[in-house]
Motif scaffolding. Sequence first.
Motif: not given
Length: 176
Positions: A107-128
Amino acid sequence: MSGPDASGIIPGMDGPQLRVGLGHDTHRLAPNRPLILGGVPIEFERGLLGHSDADILLHAVTDAVLGAASLGDIGDAFPDTDPAYAGIDSAVLLRRALERVHAAGWRIVNLDCTVFAQRPKLAPYKAAIRQRLAELVGLPVEAVNVKAKTGELVGPVGREEAMSADAVVLMEKAGG
Ligand code: MG
């Protein structure tokens, strides 16, 4: 101490049986494609090209999950030559990978990830995206982290030719 047996248990090792898994994915950007990251539709004039819905983040998470349980990779599990997977929602692939991992006793304990995109700004989507990932892997949102980076205007990401994602998961043997 000898190595892990077929179940992943290391004989003689005290404490919880832990495994780490790493995932990475890259897809090209193309016109007339939806952009979906971590199962969340993103407003953008282009999207990622691929056999499935090309969700790089869910593909990276799926590979990390399979990797932690030593179950190969997403290409072994869901071949892109199989018409059954054409245009498939990558959340379905992740759920199927999780079923295999759970069946193997992890079973998973935790998950960490990174998305690499020049555009669009992903900050408004990170919580969702974080919320959706937590739902998909069955973790509290506090055990999931989503980071976003640009390509600093260089390389395939910086030139907006592609987007990439990295993911890492920690797993423990259920009940141990
Ligand atoms: Mg992929």
